[in-house]
Scaffold this motif. Structure first.
Motif, PDB file in Angstrom:
ATOM      1  N   LYS A 525     -13.267 -24.409  36.522  1.00 16.60           N
ATOM      2  CA  LYS A 525     -12.402 -23.677  37.256  1.00 16.60           C
ATOM      3  C   LYS A 525     -11.503 -24.117  38.290  1.00 16.60           C
ATOM      4  CE  LYS A 525     -15.499 -19.925  37.407  1.00 16.60           C
ATOM      5  NZ  LYS A 525     -16.512 -18.873  38.229  1.00 16.60           N
ATOM      6  N   LEU A 526     -10.307 -23.956  38.428  1.00 21.49           N
ATOM      7  CA  LEU A 526      -9.394 -24.287  39.381  1.00 21.49           C
ATOM      8  C   LEU A 526      -9.699 -24.082  40.755  1.00 21.49           C
ATOM      9  CD1 LEU A 526      -5.943 -24.072  37.707  1.00 21.49           C
ATOM     10  CD2 LEU A 526      -7.018 -26.326  37.960  1.00 21.49           C
ATOM     11  N   PRO A 527      -9.449 -24.971  41.756  1.00 19.19           N
ATOM     12  CA  PRO A 527      -9.670 -24.392  43.033  1.00 19.19           C
ATOM     13  C   PRO A 527      -8.994 -22.965  43.593  1.00 19.19           C
ATOM     14  CG  PRO A 527      -8.874 -26.437  43.268  1.00 19.19           C
ATOM     15  CD  PRO A 527      -8.548 -26.152  41.733  1.00 19.19           C
ATOM     16  N   LYS A 528      -9.548 -22.001  44.095  1.00 21.21           N
ATOM     17  CA  LYS A 528      -9.125 -20.858  44.374  1.00 21.21           C
ATOM     18  C   LYS A 528      -8.073 -20.829  45.630  1.00 21.21           C
ATOM     19  CE  LYS A 528     -12.365 -18.057  41.951  1.00 21.21           C
ATOM     20  NZ  LYS A 528     -13.346 -16.949  42.051  1.00 21.21           N
ATOM     21  N   THR A 529      -8.719 -21.442  46.846  1.00 21.06           N
ATOM     22  CA  THR A 529      -8.072 -21.490  47.995  1.00 21.06           C
ATOM     23  C   THR A 529      -7.314 -22.775  48.285  1.00 21.06           C
ATOM     24  OG1 THR A 529     -10.115 -20.396  48.629  1.00 21.06           O
ATOM     25  CG2 THR A 529      -8.606 -21.182  50.327  1.00 21.06           C
ATOM     26  N   ASP A 530      -6.023 -22.492  48.910  1.00 20.72           N
ATOM     27  CA  ASP A 530      -5.163 -23.803  49.307  1.00 20.72           C
ATOM     28  C   ASP A 530      -6.171 -24.529  50.299  1.00 20.72           C
ATOM     29  OD1 ASP A 530      -3.232 -22.330  48.194  1.00 20.72           O
ATOM     30  OD2 ASP A 530      -2.239 -21.988  50.000  1.00 20.72           O
ATOM     31  N   GLY A 531      -6.077 -25.903  49.887  1.00 19.62           N
ATOM     32  CA  GLY A 531      -6.646 -27.073  50.752  1.00 19.62           C
ATOM     33  C   GLY A 531      -8.068 -27.168  49.952  1.00 19.62           C
ATOM     34  N   ARG A 532      -8.507 -26.530  49.202  1.00 17.14           N
ATOM     35  CA  ARG A 532      -9.776 -26.929  48.510  1.00 17.14           C
ATOM     36  C   ARG A 532      -9.523 -27.919  47.195  1.00 17.14           C
ATOM     37  NH1 ARG A 532     -14.235 -25.725  50.851  1.00 17.14           N
ATOM     38  NH2 ARG A 532     -15.521 -25.611  48.872  1.00 17.14           N
ATOM     39  N   ILE A 533     -10.431 -28.609  46.836  1.00 15.81           N
ATOM     40  CA  ILE A 533     -10.433 -29.504  45.603  1.00 15.81           C
ATOM     41  C   ILE A 533     -11.723 -28.986  44.640  1.00 15.81           C
ATOM     42  CG2 ILE A 533      -9.443 -31.412  47.023  1.00 15.81           C
ATOM     43  CD1 ILE A 533     -12.272 -32.820  46.796  1.00 15.81           C
TER      44      ILE A 533
END
Length: 832
Positions: A525-533
């Motif tokens: 899964k890709l990060p859902k939230t901006d600023g997450r890795i």
């Protein structure tokens, strides 16, 4: 002429106008490529040879079949070749001149014997037999040899030699019988691409095809130039001497005694083999020059250079000391011909970068030995979509744009003269360095850094304290840098450390369909939230692990990706290739930006790393609540902007600081000034310290624990596969592997009874005397005070507490399976 036509050579105007594959080059490598493609069912293949078969380097090759190779990829290729050549003779009825006489490698130093012991472990894991000999046993097998100064030897009973021209014609015969065509006196003069197809222009007309394989040997750079490739191959002159008849050998022949094996004095940098009552001496001397830098002349055929016996004199004298009767044969002939080389001495086998359906099978310095396996794997790759073995050691994309013409000349000459040197695991060759340096290079050097290189980048391997020479001491055992590495780790674990990782491969994928593409490209899964890795894996077609990326979500349509610096071209080319094959439009759907040369990376890690950053960036809040693990944001360090990402590869509290490269020295100085202010004890640490710490955390590396040969589940990264996300790259292949059942499981081993040598990787693993797996990495964990190894074993042996044995330089040491991440298993330190 009739014989040539019988095996499919066309000299007239019989060339077809369309084919599935065109192979350019009629040496042994091209012929093997053609044969294996036809064997896989792609019989609509055509080989083009500008002269006659074997008129390049193949014709003057000595025909040796050395199985010895420290590379897993190349070693596997060599093994296949030797076995295949026996089958080929039976299949075609053609005598290839194969003689399995064995190959003895002498050792005159303990360090050389350590190399042989490490190699023997590699050989065991790929099924190659290598036996150790005492000096007395050497004398029994090679009675004309003087054994003074020997400490031992190894022998490959299945090794030997073959007649290169006979082998090539047997491959051609086999390929023709399978439906392929061969056109001699047919030169490729231009290559263009139109409507998704290749058009090869020759002196006899055009041929349209789907794929092209360049197997053009000394002409590799010229062939590559036709399609805009700067192929990292430049030949080097190689000489060998053929003697006249030698009385002692003639006497053996009269008595019908068996032919003695190939004899190699590695420390003298030469080999000897019998040849018609005499001997062939093949040295690898210093001073051999690069040649055909821009390719041979168009009319070159069976060209040799003038011999230079002065260059060979030390090797001739060495051979006479070892085999006194060698002197009696005199010098009958001197052959001095071109042999292709790459900067690391290995071949390039696989897809070209940035160009669809253009394949390279070039750079073969041991082309006779490698030809069979190289043809086999490139055919598998083309027909099935991926090779059947891990080919990272031979992938053309392991080199980058830094491999310029001038660079190739220096590095290829260096590779040639080091063929017989001891290949230590920590070896770092010096020619053409430094080349790519981060701005902080001089600062690190002033702090005692001893550098190595990856993908042309200088990286600090370890730091010599004041009063200690800034120079490596290579060994298969614990070198003098071992204790200094331990001090670096101690400081990072107790205070704070800084590591330059500017060599990371870095890119941005952005645009309206960027997320859609990346969601398919990655199994997780890709990060859902901006600023997450997120840690994301791109799988191979069959569900193995191809690439690993750290993905940082900048916005809904922009993602910043970081991967291993050594595989920059490979990872980026793989990503862009998948993008195009899925039908995405560059620019319209998404934009790929390579940021590697624009951004630097400094890692700050350790329990006091937060104190360093607070002092360097007082306006920011670095608490767990404000800056949790696996997040990132832009901050100012001193006066400079940084993307601080809370993640690292050493298992301590820490951050990666990604920054515009021009600010690096300001940031570097600001960190040390902040540390002094905060009393944090910041000191630099190197790549070798990082590797020790990552093994303690069971962190995995591409090309070692992570490989296309092992399914994601086998490599222990199944938690990064999103089961319910729908279609992703490699999903069907992974499901098929699961249906068949997993053969391997990644484990961490605690190794006992260690004195001065730790596992290095590619060590054989045993259970009740039977080899059951192999170590992929190993190191001493200073924070735990234990020797550890990461390994692949059958699932039934993967339970913690299971007892195994691991080969460490010829000694089988006890090893116990332990739980993953033996250091800080709950990640309390990482989470702060």
């Amino acid at each position: 002429m009739r014989g040539l036509l019988r095996i499919g050579f066309c000299r007239g105007d019989c060339m077809k106008t369309h084919a599935r594959v065109v192979v350019i080059g009629g040496g042994v490598v091209g012929a093997s490529t053609l044969y294996h493609l036809a064997k896989k069912g792609w019989s609509d293949c055509v080989l083009l040879e500008r002269n006659d078969l074997t008129t390049g380097s193949t014709w003057h090759a000595a025909g040796l079949l050395p199985l010895f190779n420290m590379s897993y990829s190349v070693g596997y290729i060599h093994k296949y070749s030797v076995e295949f050549y026996q089958r080929l003779a039976e299949e075609t009825g053609a005598d290839t001149g194969l003689r399995k006489v064995g190959n003895i490698r002498l050792a005159m130093t303990p360090e050389r014997m350590d190399e042989y012991r490490q190699y023997a472990a590699v050989a065991a894991t790929i099924g190659v037999r290598a036996d150790f000999l005492t000096p007395e046993q050497v004398k029994e097998m090679w009675p004309l040899c003087v054994t003074d100064g020997l400490v031992g030897a190894i022998v490959h009973p299945d090794d030997g030699y073959i007649q290169p021209s006979d082998l090539t014609f047997a491959l051609a015969k086999g390929a023709r019988a399978l439906g392929a065509e061969i056109h001699t006196k047919t030169a490729a003069t231009a290559i263009t691409r139109k409507n998704g197809e290749w058009i090869v222009t020759t002196n006899k007309g055009e041929i349209v095809c789907e794929h092209i394989v360049s197997a053009s040997g000394n002409f590799a750079r010229q062939t590559g130039k036709m399609v805009g490739l700067d192929v990292p191959v430049v030949p080097v002159q190689h000489q060998y001497i053929v003697t006249g008849e030698i009385p002692e050998l003639m006497e053996r022949r009269e008595k019908r005694l068996p032919e003695m094996g190939v004899l190699r004095e590695s420390d003298g940098s030469w080999y000897l083999r019998e040849e018609r009552g005499g001997l062939i001496l093949g040295p690898y001397e210093k001073g051999a020059p690069a040649c055909y830098v821009d390719g041979p002349a168009a009319n070159v055929e069976r060209e040799l250079f003038e011999g230079d016996l002065d260059r060979l004199l030390p090797h001739i004298e060495s051979a006479i000391r070892r085999v006194p009767c060698f002197e009696k044969g005199g010098v009958k002939d001197v052959y001095n011909g071109a042999i292709c080389y790459t900067p690391d001495g290995g071949p390039i086998i696989g897809p070209a970068w940035g160009i669809p359906n253009f394949w390279l099978n070039e750079g073969h310095s041991f082309g006779i030995t490698a030809a069979g396996g190289a043809g086999w794997q490139i055919a598998e790759w083309m027909v099935e979509g991926e090779p059947t073995i891990d080919m990272l050691g031979a992938d053309p994309r392991r080199f980058g744009d830094y491999a310029t013409r001038a660079y190739l000349i220096k590095k290829n000459e260096e590779a040639y003269r080091n063929v017989f040197t001891v290949h230590y695991p920590d070896e770092e060759r010096e020619d053409a360095r430094p080349l790519r340096t981060a701005p902080c290079y001089d600062r690190l050097k002033a702090m005692g850094a001893v550098f190595g290189q990856k993908f042309g980048w200088e990286r600090a391997n370890w730091f010599a304290p004041e009063g200690v020479e800034q120079k490596d001491d290579w060994s298969f055992r614990r070198s003098r840098w071992f204790a200094h590495m331990g001090n670096e780790i101690k400081n990072a674990a107790e205070n704070a450390g800084v590591l330059d990782m500017t060599a990371f491969a870095k890119c941005r994928v952005s645009g309206g369909r960027a997320r859609e593409f990346l969601d398919y490209f990655f199994a997780g899964k890709l990060p859902k939230t901006d600023g997450r890795i997120a840690l994301c894996y791109a799988l191979s077609k069959s569900g193995g692990v191809h690439s690993e990326f750290t993905v940082f979500k900048e916005s809904d349509d922009s993602y910043y990706l970081v991967s291993a610096g050594a595989w920059q071209r490979l990872d980026h080319d793989y990503m862009r290739g998948v993008f195009l094959r899925r039908g995405f439009a560059p620019g319209a759907d998404a934009v790929f930006e390579n940021l590697t040369n624009q951004r630097g990376v400094l890692v700050v890690a350790g329990p006091k790393s937060r104190d360093v950053l607070r002092a360097a960036s007082p306006a920011e809040d670095f608490s767990d609540d404000a800056f949790p693990w696996l997040t990132g944001k832009w901050i100012d360090v001193g006066l400079a902007p940084c993307l601080a990402i809370r993640v690292n590869f050493v298992g301590e509290l820490g951050w990666e600081l990604h920054h515009p490269l021009e600010y690096q020295n300001h940031i570097f100085d600001a960190l040390f000034a902040a540390s002094e202010k905060a009393g944090a004890g910041l000191k630099p640490f190197g790549i070798r310290a990082m590797d020790s710490m990552r093994v303690e955390k069971s962190y995995k590396l591409i090309g070692q624990e992570l490989s296309i040969e092992y399914a994601a589940d086998e490599s222990g990264v199944s938690r990064f596969v999103a089961e319910g996300k729908g279609e992703f790259l490699g999903r069907e292949g992974l499901l098929r592997r699961r249906e068949k059942g997993m053969k391997w499981q990644s484990v961490t081993l605690e190794v006992g009874e260690i004195t001065d040598a730790d596992p290095l990787g590619n060590n054989a693993i045993f259970k009740d005397g039977e080899m059951v797996g192999r170590a992929t990495s190993g190191n001493f964990g200073f924070r735990l005070g234990k020797t550890l190894a990461l390994a692949m074993v059958p699932p039934q042996l993967a339970k913690p507490g299971g007892e195994l044995r691991i080969d460490v330089l010829g000694e089988r040491k006890p090893a116990v399976v332990v739980a993953e991440s033996p250091y800080d298993p709950e990640n309390k330190l990482l989470r702060g």
